[in-house]
Design a protein around this motif. Structure first.
Motif, PDB file in Angstrom:
ATOM      1  N   ILE A  90      44.823  49.083  34.207  1.00  0.00           N
ATOM      2  CA  ILE A  90      45.212  50.325  33.525  1.00  0.00           C
ATOM      3  C   ILE A  90      44.966  51.550  34.428  1.00  0.00           C
ATOM      4  CG2 ILE A  90      44.726  51.775  31.512  1.00  0.00           C
ATOM      5  CD1 ILE A  90      44.250  49.099  29.983  1.00  0.00           C
ATOM      6  N   PHE A  91      43.864  51.524  35.171  1.00  0.00           N
ATOM      7  CA  PHE A  91      43.631  52.647  36.115  1.00  0.00           C
ATOM      8  C   PHE A  91      44.791  52.727  37.119  1.00  0.00           C
ATOM      9  CE2 PHE A  91      39.018  51.138  35.601  1.00  0.00           C
ATOM     10  CZ  PHE A  91      38.886  51.835  34.419  1.00  0.00           C
ATOM     11  N   GLN A  92      45.187  51.561  37.609  1.00  0.00           N
ATOM     12  CA  GLN A  92      46.267  51.524  38.604  1.00  0.00           C
ATOM     13  C   GLN A  92      47.573  52.042  37.993  1.00  0.00           C
ATOM     14  OE1 GLN A  92      47.311  47.621  40.140  1.00  0.00           O
ATOM     15  NE2 GLN A  92      47.332  48.462  42.208  1.00  0.00           N
ATOM     16  N   GLU A 104      45.739  64.975  43.613  1.00  0.00           N
ATOM     17  CA  GLU A 104      44.303  64.669  43.698  1.00  0.00           C
ATOM     18  C   GLU A 104      43.731  64.063  42.415  1.00  0.00           C
ATOM     19  OE1 GLU A 104      43.501  68.300  46.864  1.00  0.00           O
ATOM     20  OE2 GLU A 104      42.309  68.234  45.024  1.00  0.00           O
ATOM     21  N   ILE A 105      42.714  63.240  42.621  1.00  0.00           N
ATOM     22  CA  ILE A 105      41.879  62.822  41.487  1.00  0.00           C
ATOM     23  C   ILE A 105      40.476  63.374  41.723  1.00  0.00           C
ATOM     24  CG2 ILE A 105      43.206  60.679  41.193  1.00  0.00           C
ATOM     25  CD1 ILE A 105      40.563  59.202  42.127  1.00  0.00           C
ATOM     26  N   TYR A 110      28.800  58.944  41.897  1.00  0.00           N
ATOM     27  CA  TYR A 110      28.621  57.488  41.956  1.00  0.00           C
ATOM     28  C   TYR A 110      29.665  56.766  41.114  1.00  0.00           C
ATOM     29  CZ  TYR A 110      24.160  59.156  43.749  1.00  0.00           C
ATOM     30  OH  TYR A 110      23.202  59.803  44.470  1.00  0.00           O
ATOM     31  N   ALA A 111      30.857  57.318  41.059  1.00  0.00           N
ATOM     32  CA  ALA A 111      31.899  56.763  40.182  1.00  0.00           C
ATOM     33  C   ALA A 111      32.245  55.315  40.545  1.00  0.00           C
ATOM     34  CB  ALA A 111      33.152  57.618  40.269  1.00  0.00           C
ATOM     35  N   PHE A 112      32.730  54.595  39.547  1.00  0.00           N
ATOM     36  CA  PHE A 112      33.221  53.228  39.742  1.00  0.00           C
ATOM     37  C   PHE A 112      34.228  53.225  40.903  1.00  0.00           C
ATOM     38  CE2 PHE A 112      36.105  49.723  38.009  1.00  0.00           C
ATOM     39  CZ  PHE A 112      35.279  48.701  38.452  1.00  0.00           C
ATOM     40  N   LEU A 113      34.097  52.224  41.785  1.00  0.00           N
ATOM     41  CA  LEU A 113      34.854  52.236  43.041  1.00  0.00           C
ATOM     42  C   LEU A 113      36.369  52.111  42.894  1.00  0.00           C
ATOM     43  CD1 LEU A 113      32.672  49.962  45.358  1.00  0.00           C
ATOM     44  CD2 LEU A 113      33.047  52.420  45.564  1.00  0.00           C
ATOM     45  N   MET A 114      36.833  51.508  41.799  1.00  0.00           N
ATOM     46  CA  MET A 114      38.261  51.201  41.738  1.00  0.00           C
ATOM     47  C   MET A 114      39.141  52.450  41.692  1.00  0.00           C
ATOM     48  SD  MET A 114      38.182  48.069  42.188  1.00  0.00           S
ATOM     49  CE  MET A 114      39.940  47.899  42.325  1.00  0.00           C
ATOM     50  N   TYR A 115      38.623  53.565  41.177  1.00  0.00           N
ATOM     51  CA  TYR A 115      39.477  54.766  41.090  1.00  0.00           C
ATOM     52  C   TYR A 115      39.972  55.155  42.485  1.00  0.00           C
ATOM     53  CZ  TYR A 115      36.374  55.100  36.960  1.00  0.00           C
ATOM     54  OH  TYR A 115      35.618  54.832  35.856  1.00  0.00           O
ATOM     55  N   PHE A 153      38.546  61.171  36.480  1.00  0.00           N
ATOM     56  CA  PHE A 153      38.003  59.899  35.988  1.00  0.00           C
ATOM     57  C   PHE A 153      36.522  60.072  35.657  1.00  0.00           C
ATOM     58  CE2 PHE A 153      41.617  58.102  38.351  1.00  0.00           C
ATOM     59  CZ  PHE A 153      42.023  57.091  37.483  1.00  0.00           C
ATOM     60  N   LEU A 154      36.137  59.615  34.485  1.00  0.00           N
ATOM     61  CA  LEU A 154      34.716  59.658  34.108  1.00  0.00           C
ATOM     62  C   LEU A 154      34.337  58.296  33.545  1.00  0.00           C
ATOM     63  CD1 LEU A 154      32.166  61.495  33.665  1.00  0.00           C
ATOM     64  CD2 LEU A 154      32.958  61.707  31.294  1.00  0.00           C
ATOM     65  N   ASP A 155      33.527  57.547  34.290  1.00  0.00           N
ATOM     66  CA  ASP A 155      33.033  56.290  33.705  1.00  0.00           C
ATOM     67  C   ASP A 155      31.779  56.634  32.914  1.00  0.00           C
ATOM     68  OD1 ASP A 155      32.190  56.774  36.352  1.00  0.00           O
ATOM     69  OD2 ASP A 155      31.710  54.683  36.749  1.00  0.00           O
ATOM     70  N   ASN A 156      31.884  56.398  31.617  1.00  0.00           N
ATOM     71  CA  ASN A 156      30.851  56.832  30.697  1.00  0.00           C
ATOM     72  C   ASN A 156      30.559  55.716  29.696  1.00  0.00           C
ATOM     73  OD1 ASN A 156      29.075  58.851  29.841  1.00  0.00           O
ATOM     74  ND2 ASN A 156      30.452  59.476  28.193  1.00  0.00           N
TER      75      ASN A 156
END
Ligand SMILES: Cc1ncc(COP(=O)(O)O)c(C=O)c1O
Length: 362
Positions: A90-92, A104-105, A110-115, A153-156
């Motif tokens: 889904i991110f992709q 830009e994103i 320390y965000a999740f690497l996949m973004y 992107f916010l991994d929460n």
């Protein structure tokens, strides 16, 4: 000129998943990928097996039954749900549909690497906002937003720190974003969080045209191998992603297993309660060694080490491996002195703690 991939692709630092094998151990204990140590609901497994009777037929592309089951469980409109091969897909898809080259994103330190791994090959620019501590910093995120920003992107909760932002902070972040910027709330670990001020963010995705919430079946539901994630979002975003996704992106056994899993409330509750109890026990034991354990709310702990020989993150990792325990070094996240340790069964956690104690901390 020999054949070569695009420079944007060649420049990617590939994602390195948690290892699953250790030389010399027939059954190493894997505490490296934040999986459910109990596997999945027996009902989910049975549903996946039953679905194997229909392998000659293509899956139902929209995963309608699964969307309906998710909607019923969470009180959400199924038409605003989209399923993917893991939330990673889904991110992709979001990036493919909303990010043009040069745009830009924004993500936290320390965000999740996949973004970033998905954004870069699309010619996207990744802006990383410094955290105040281990937690994402809303003001710093907003300071990185400019006219080229398309997605925040916010991994929460965050992986790998385990920290989270209360909903008031997520709302403050959203309120200050222009309408042209999408906020992606990646709530992969939401089911583990019991803090009163936390929300996975469905209400924001319901109310605003520029917010989506993503979830996964890979964590509390124990279906990481089947690859199922989902998104709740505005109809226009669902439509756009339906245009760019593969027509049959979620396999039939995966759809069936996920639909059964989301209805098995007892399995999820047992997993959550176990995690809460064991995360506290593991955290307290490691703290008693004099080590710093982050105040995390997911199904893992982040432990900080010093650089002292024999007690550094790298040395501890090697020692645990020599005892059959695979944990996760997080240097790729900019945390070279820390290890992320997933919460396992009682016995796995006790064994890991015994192996850790052998190092001698005091
Ligand atoms: C924060 C976060 N988001 C998303 C994912 C990916 O989950 P999935 O298995 O649904 O692709 C992970 C997996 O570890 C994660 O930690």
């Amino acid at each position: 000129m020999p054949l070569h991939a695009l420079k944007t692709v060649l420049d990617i630092e590939p994602y390195k998943g948690g290892e699953a094998s250790l030389p010399g151990f027939a059954k190493p204990v894997k505490l490296a990928s934040n999986e459910n140590p109990f596997g999945c609901s027996p009902k989910a497994k049975a549903a996946a097996i039953a679905a194997l009777d229909n392998t000659a037929l293509y899956p139902e592309g929209r995963a309608s039954k699964l969307c309906a089951a998710i909607g019923a469980r969470h009180g959400l409109d199924p038409d605003r749900i989209l399923c993917g091969a893991g939330s990673d897909e889904i991110f992709q898809l979001l990036l493919r549909a909303y990010l043009a080259p040069g745009e830009e994103i924004v993500q936290s330190q320390y965000a999740f690497l996949m973004y970033r791994i998905f954004a870069r090959p699309m010619g996207g620019v990744v802006r990383t906002a410094k955290n105040a501590g281990l937690r994402a910093d809303v003001d710093a995120l907003l300071a990185e937003v400019n006219e080229k920003t398309r997605i925040v992107f916010l991994d929460n909760p965050n992986n790998p720190t385990g920290t989270y932002l209360p909903m008031s902070e997520v709302r403050r972040l959203h309120a200050a974003l222009p309408d042209t910027v999408m906020l992606v709330i990646d709530a992969a670990y939401a089911e583990y969080v019991t803090r009163d001020d936390y929300s996975a963010g469905a209400e924001l995705a319901e109310a605003f045209d520029n917010v989506v919430m993503t979830r996964t079946f890979s964590k509390i539901h124990g279906l990481a191998a089947l690859r199922v994630g989902w998104m709740y979002g505005p109809p226009a975003v669902i439509d756009a992603l339906n245009k760019v996704r593969l027509p049959f992106n979620v396999a039939t056994p995966a759809q069936a297993a996920a639909a059964a899993a989301i209805e098995d409330l007892a399995f999820a509750e047992t997993s959550r309660a176990h995690n809460e109890r064991e995360r506290a026990r593991v955290g307290a034991a490691i703290t008693s060694f004099g080590l710093d354990v982050a105040d995390g709310v997911g199904n893992f702990v982040l432990v900080h080490f010093t650089r002292e020989a024999g007690r550094s993150a790298g040395d501890v990792d090697q020692h645990l491996r020599s005892r059959g325990y695979i944990v996760r070094p997080v240097g790729a996240y900019g945390l070279p002195d820390a290890l992320r340790i997933s919460i396992g069964t009682d016995a796995q956690n006790s064994g890991m703690l015994e192996a850790l104690a052998e190092i001698g901390w005091r």
